[in-house]
Design an enzyme around this catalytic site. Structure first.
Site, PDB file in Angstrom:
ATOM      1  N   LYS A  93       1.280  -1.194   0.067  1.00  0.00           N
ATOM      2  CA  LYS A  93       0.032   0.129   0.338  1.00  0.00           C
ATOM      3  C   LYS A  93       0.848   1.379   0.039  1.00  0.00           C
ATOM      4  O   LYS A  93       0.808   1.938  -0.715  1.00  0.00           O
ATOM      5  CB  LYS A  93      -0.936   0.161   1.262  1.00  0.00           C
ATOM      6  CG  LYS A  93      -1.953  -1.044   1.197  1.00  0.00           C
ATOM      7  CD  LYS A  93      -3.105  -1.242   2.405  1.00  0.00           C
ATOM      8  CE  LYS A  93      -2.324  -1.934   3.444  1.00  0.00           C
ATOM      9  NZ  LYS A  93      -3.030  -3.184   3.803  1.00  0.00           N
ATOM     10  N   THR A  94       2.079   1.202   1.138  1.00  0.00           N
ATOM     11  CA  THR A  94       3.139   2.293   0.871  1.00  0.00           C
ATOM     12  C   THR A  94       3.203   2.347  -0.324  1.00  0.00           C
ATOM     13  O   THR A  94       3.740   3.765  -0.923  1.00  0.00           O
ATOM     14  CB  THR A  94       3.792   2.233   2.238  1.00  0.00           C
ATOM     15  OG1 THR A  94       3.311   2.137   3.315  1.00  0.00           O
ATOM     16  CG2 THR A  94       4.517   3.876   2.144  1.00  0.00           C
ATOM     17  N   ASP A 138      -1.332   5.703   7.370  1.00  0.00           N
ATOM     18  CA  ASP A 138      -1.109   4.364   6.974  1.00  0.00           C
ATOM     19  C   ASP A 138      -2.759   3.843   8.335  1.00  0.00           C
ATOM     20  O   ASP A 138      -2.156   4.851   9.400  1.00  0.00           O
ATOM     21  CB  ASP A 138       0.302   4.588   7.343  1.00  0.00           C
ATOM     22  CG  ASP A 138       0.096   1.875   7.564  1.00  0.00           C
ATOM     23  OD1 ASP A 138      -0.542   1.704   6.819  1.00  0.00           O
ATOM     24  OD2 ASP A 138       0.812   2.115   7.450  1.00  0.00           O
ATOM     25  N   THR A 187      -6.044  -2.293   7.445  1.00  0.00           N
ATOM     26  CA  THR A 187      -6.462  -3.278   7.148  1.00  0.00           C
ATOM     27  C   THR A 187      -7.652  -3.699   7.651  1.00  0.00           C
ATOM     28  O   THR A 187      -8.283  -5.321   7.131  1.00  0.00           O
ATOM     29  CB  THR A 187      -5.344  -3.944   7.605  1.00  0.00           C
ATOM     30  OG1 THR A 187      -5.507  -3.280   8.827  1.00  0.00           O
ATOM     31  CG2 THR A 187      -3.956  -4.157   7.409  1.00  0.00           C
ATOM     32  N   ARG A 246       5.822  -8.787   0.901  1.00  0.00           N
ATOM     33  CA  ARG A 246       7.534  -8.187   2.151  1.00  0.00           C
ATOM     34  C   ARG A 246       7.419  -9.414   2.358  1.00  0.00           C
ATOM     35  O   ARG A 246       8.908  -9.451   2.887  1.00  0.00           O
ATOM     36  CB  ARG A 246       6.370  -7.401   3.006  1.00  0.00           C
ATOM     37  CG  ARG A 246       7.279  -7.238   4.133  1.00  0.00           C
ATOM     38  CD  ARG A 246       7.046  -6.480   5.070  1.00  0.00           C
ATOM     39  NE  ARG A 246       5.854  -5.288   4.626  1.00  0.00           N
ATOM     40  CZ  ARG A 246       5.234  -4.765   4.748  1.00  0.00           C
ATOM     41  NH1 ARG A 246       4.224  -4.609   5.917  1.00  0.00           N
ATOM     42  NH2 ARG A 246       5.014  -3.710   4.481  1.00  0.00           N
TER      43      ARG A 246
END
Ligand code: ADE
Length: 366
Positions: A93-94, A138, A187, A246
Site C-alpha cells: 500500500k505504501t 497508514d 487492513t 514483503r
C-alpha cells in the site's frame, strides 16, 4: 507526532486450554509476519521498492484503475481524488502511494494514524502540504475522532476549521489549504467510520499475490541484490511467502545467507527448500500459529465451527491479529472457511496437517 518519512520524488463457546506460549513450543516464525520490521521501514529497503508502475508486479486491476485516475486528473489539471487502499499488511500500500506521487510528479508525506497524537498534529500536517501533494496515512482506521473531524472539511473543501478560545467567547476560523490528495491505508476497511469512508473518491482493495507474481518479484529483488537464483529457486520461495511480497523478499534474504554459507552455490529449488525447512517455514508458508490454530480446531472441535475467541485462546494471539493476519491467508489458500456459526477447517487443511478429513473418516466406517 512523527512523519515517518517524507519523500521528495520525482459466539458463546468452550475455551480450549490455552497453549503455553512460553515459547518452549516451536518458536514463532517471525519471518512470516507480514508487518514491516523497523529495518524494513528504513531507507535500506528503498532500493528494492519499485518506483514506477512499470516495475510494480501484480495488482493488475488496481494499477489500471489508478492509471486511468492519474491520466484523467492530469488532463483536467486537477489533483487526484482521495484514495482509500485496503487489504492485508505487506501487499504494497505504501509503495503504491509513492508510485502514485511519482507518476503525478508530486511529493508524498507519509505518516500513520497512531503517530497523530493530537488535533494539532493533523492540522500541522495539513497546513504544511504543498499544492497537489499526497498525504499518506497508514492504519487510518485508528485515527482519533477529533482528527477525523478535522479531516472532513480538509478532504471536501481543502480547509481546516480551528477553534480559538474556550466557552462562549470561542471563535472558529477557517484556514485554506492547498489542494492535496489523501491516500488512506487500512487492513480493516470495515472499521472505518462511514463519514470518513464516504469522503474517498476511490476505494480499492489490494489482493494477495499469485505464486507466479511472487516469483517475478523474487527474481527482480535478487537481481537488485546481485544474487544468483534459478526460476525454480524463486518458485520455491514464492509458494512459502503467504501471497505477500514483503515476506517473499524477507525469505529471499535468509535463503541468500544460507546459500552463501552452506551451499556456496546459486539459489535453486533444493537450496531454497533446505534453507526454509531450517527456518521452519512450511511448504505452504504456514507458521507455528497457523498450524496450532488449525490443529486445535481439528482435534478439539472436530474441525469447527469454532468462534474467534476460541482460536485466540488456542494460539495466544489476539482476535484482531487472527482476523487481520492469519485468517485472510488461510482463507485464501482454502484451509479455513468463515460461516455464520464460526470458522470451519477444510479437507485440504486436514490433509496438509496429516489428519484424515471427516468425509474420508466417514467413508471408512461405511
Ligand atoms: N517488491 C515488493 N513488492 C513488489 C511488487 N509488487 N513488484 C515488484 N517488486 C516488489
Amino acid at each position: 507526532m512523527a512523519i515517518i518519512s517524507s519523500k521528495q520524488e520525482s459466539e458463546p463457546e468452550n475455551q480450549p486450554p490455552a497453549p503455553s506460549r512460553d515459547r518452549s513450543n516451536p518458536p514463532r516464525v517471525d519471518l512470516l509476519q507480514p508487518q514491516a520490521t523497523d529495518y524494513e521501514q528504513g531507507k535500506q529497503e528503498d532500493s528494492i521498492r519499485p518506483q514506477r508502475f512499470a516495475d510494480y508486479i501484480g495488482q493488475k486491476d488496481l494499477k489500471e484503475v489508478l492509471d486511468i485516475a492519474i491520466k484523467a486528473a492530469q488532463a483536467r489539471n486537477e489533483t487526484l481524488d482521495h484514495l482509500l487502499l485496503y487489504g492485508p499488511p505487506g501487499l504494497g500500500k505504501t509503495t503504491m502511494a509513492l508510485i502514485l506521487a511519482a507518476s503525478m510528479g508530486v511529493s508524498c508525506k507519509i505518516t500513520s494514524a497512531p503517530a497523530i497524537e493530537s488535533p494539532r498534529d493533523i492540522v500541522g500536517l495539513l497546513v504544511s502540504l504543498k499544492p497537489g501533494e499526497i498525504l499518506f496515512i497508514d492504519e487510518i482506521h485508528r485515527l482519533s475522532r477529533m482528527a477525523e473531524e478535522i479531516l472532513y472539511p480538509a478532504m471536501e473543501d481543502y480547509r481546516v476549521d480551528i477553534t480559538i478560545g474556550k466557552g462562549k467567547g470561542a471563535k472558529t476560523r477557517s484556514i485554506a489549504l492547498q489542494k492535496f490528495t489523501l491516500v488512506g491505508a487500512t487492513t480493516r476497511a470495515g472499521s472505518l467510520s462511514s463519514p470518513l469512508r464516504d469522503r474517498f473518491g476511490l476505494v480499492q482493495r489490494l489482493r494477495f499475490y499469485q505464486p507466479d507474481e511472487l516469483s517475478q518479484i523474487i527474481l527482480r529483488t535478487a537481481q537488485i541484490l546481485q544474487t544468483e537464483i534459478s526460476d525454480d529457486g524463486a518458485a520455491e520461495i514464492a509458494v512459502r511467502s503467504r501471497g505477500t511480497p514483503r515476506i517473499a523478499n524477507r525469505l529471499l534474504k535468509r535463503v541468500r545467507d544460507y546459500a552463501q554459507v552452506k551451499a556456496a552455490a546459486a539459489i535453486n529449488a533444493t537450496v531454497a527448500s533446505q534453507a526454509l525447512e531450517l527456518f521452519q517455514v512450511d511448504p505452504c508458508g504456514l507458521d507455528w500459529t497457523d498450524r496450532q490454530m488449525l490443529s486445535v480446531m481439528i482435534e478439539q472441535f472436530n474441525g469447527g465451527p469454532v468462534g474467534i475467541e476460541t482460536m485466540a485462546a488456542a494460539t495466544g494471539e489476539d482476535t484482531q491479529t487472527i482476523e487481520e493476519v492469519y485468517e485472510p491467508y488461510l482463507m485464501q489458500i482454502g484451509y479455513l472457511q468463515r460461516t455464520p456459526r464460526g470458522r470451519v477447517v477444510t479437507a485440504s487443511a486436514y490433509k496438509h496437517l496429516g489428519f484424515k478429513p471427516p468425509n474420508e473418516q466417514l467413508s471408512l466406517l461405511q
